[in-house]
Design an enzyme around this catalytic site. Structure first.
Site, PDB file in Angstrom:
ATOM      1  CB  SER A  80      -2.869   0.316  -5.263  1.00  0.00           C
ATOM      2  OG  SER A  80      -3.665   0.279  -3.965  1.00  0.00           O
ATOM      3  CD  GLU A 117      -2.829  -1.249   2.572  1.00  0.00           C
ATOM      4  OE1 GLU A 117      -3.992  -1.453   2.500  1.00  0.00           O
ATOM      5  OE2 GLU A 117      -2.098  -0.680   3.548  1.00  0.00           O
ATOM      6  CB  CYS A 118       0.722   4.423   0.057  1.00  0.00           C
ATOM      7  SG  CYS A 118       1.068   6.199  -0.258  1.00  0.00           S
ATOM      8  N   GLY A 119       3.406   3.614   0.418  1.00  0.00           N
ATOM      9  CA  GLY A 119       4.847   3.400   0.457  1.00  0.00           C
ATOM     10  C   GLY A 119       5.342   2.045   0.375  1.00  0.00           C
TER      11      GLY A 119
END
Length: 432
Positions: free
Chosen positions: A413, A322-324
């Site tokens: 994502s 997720e993200c990072g």
């Protein structure tokens, strides 16, 4: 089940950056010092404020979100908290009426009285006008009173108090002193784990608030919380070992997500890439969001871990990034200063973390596993050489539409998923 009654406040403000978290932390610490059991919640998507508030209150801080979790979940969490607490504090997000759903929507739905924190720097009698506008803007809203932040002196405090109409209570003030200030960076407050003196800062804030109140610390009026239960979670993940990266580079984790995985029977194994830990023996892996761009060289040096991540994915084992976590799996990552480093290379592409927001808003996405809700908040621009599996949508029509990528059982994502939005779909992300 019967209703529970507990004093409660929703702490909001005219806008972001007014000092809600500092005030909520100070108030929670004062009541905790008085021997009261305090439960604190955070409205909407946020990882950083709950870390600070958990330190102040001494109890975990969960999210209350009418869209991500839904009204039944919100009511169940508050009903359970009211059974064990002497005071419930809910910190709002953004400004009181900002967003859909807003902090005001939550307060009105649940009957929570609102306390507004207003940054009083460069304000005198206009403080009262702002407070009155907030209190009268939505007549159905229960408005308790107001507090000041960044107050310069005793005289300044007097001007602020005298500007208020008689029916708006004064809840004290925090000064402009930097001793208790909570430092910030591009995604918000600096993570609590990175502040060795966080407890001392909170105590300083609490001392200042106590002084402004003259030693008086009344409880707000009790609120009735109707009976509600969280939905039962089946043991879909029984005996499955899920490794979770947890350190300064991967620190954005909803407490409710951990709670759900445990309820589903998972065995959670935390490890720190920055500390040199190897990937634990596991059935599935979770790389949550955080700040990989602040630890480029340390992560790039973990070629051993990168090889283990490749082996994990090649073996067909689930990995949620997720993200990072997504940024750490790209071929290359660059920080805002232009410094770059090679990352894991599991997802072909590169990203640069800039100085302006690149993604912001609530997100909903339909995956093969089911529909999940969450949010996006990042400064990274990425160019990725994969066709997306799906795109998320903002329920309010905002332009952020995050792409979701999949390689075997790797799902990546910029979306931070809120697992209770669909427990079964969330658990399926960790199943082979």
């Amino acid at each position: 089940m019967s209703p529970h009654h507990c004093p409660a406040l929703l702490i909001s403000a005219p806008a972001s950056g007014q000092g809600k978290t500092s005030f909520t932390a100070a108030l929670a610490r004062l009541h905790r010092r008085a021997g009261r059991r305090v439960r604190v919640f955070k409205t909407g998507p946020d990882f950083l404020d709950p870390m600070v508030l958990a330190c102040a209150a001494g109890t975990p801080v969960l999210q209350l979100d009418l869209w991500m979790g839904g009204e039944p979940e919100v009511r169940a969490r508050l009903h359970a908290a009211a059974a064990e607490a002497d005071l419930i504090l809910v910190e709002g997000m953004m400004g009181l009426f900002d967003g859909v759903p807003s902090a005001a929507d939550l307060a009105q739905t649940l009957g929570l009285p609102v306390l507004a924190v207003i940054d009083a720097n460069a304000l005198a009698q206009s403080f009262g006008a702002i407070a009155l506008g907030l209190a009268r803007y939505r007549p159905q809203l229960s408005f308790a009173g107001v507090a000041g932040n960044r107050v310069a002196s005793t005289w300044h405090t007097r001007l602020l108090r005298e500007s208020l109409p008689p029916d708006l209570l004064w809840f004290g003030a925090l000064s402009q002193s930097s001793e208790g200030a909570l430092p910030e960076r591009h995604l918000g407050l600096v993570a609590a784990a990175e502040l060795d003196d966080l407890d001392a800062r909170i105590n300083t804030l609490a001392d200042g608030l106590a002084a402004s109140l003259g030693g008086c610390l009344p409880l707000p009026e009790p609120v009735e919380f109707a009976p509600a239960l969280l939905p039962f979670v089946e043991p879909w993940l029984r005996c499955r070992r899920i490794a979770i990266a947890r350190d300064a580079a991967f620190c954005f984790v909803y407490a409710a997500n951990i709670e759900l995985l445990l309820q589903a029977g998972a065995q959670l194994i935390e490890f720190s890439p920055l500390a040199g830990h190897a990937l634990p023996e596991c059935d599935a892996l979770w790389l949550p969001g955080g700040y990989p761009e602040l630890h480029l060289q340390a992560l790039a040096a973990r070629t051993d871990l990168m090889a283990q991540l490749h082996a994990h994915v090649q073996a067909g084992k689930p990995l949620l990034a997720e993200c990072g976590g997504l940024l750490a799996l790209l071929t290359h990552l660059q920080d805002a200063a232009g410094q770059g480093a090679s990352m894991a290379g599991l997802i072909p592409g590169a990203a640069r973390v800039g100085t302006r927001l690149a993604g912001l808003g609530l997100q909903q996405v339909d995956l093969p596993e089911g529909r999940l809700r969450g949010h996006s908040f990042h400064y990274a621009e990425a160019v990725i050489g994969l066709a997306p599996l799906a795109h998320a949508l903002d329920p309010n029509g905002a332009p952020t539409r995050e792409a979701i990528y999949r390689v075997r059982r790797l799902t990546a994502s910029f979306v931070h998923f809120y697992f209770p939005s669909n427990p079964l779909a969330a658990c399926r992300l960790f199943m082979e």
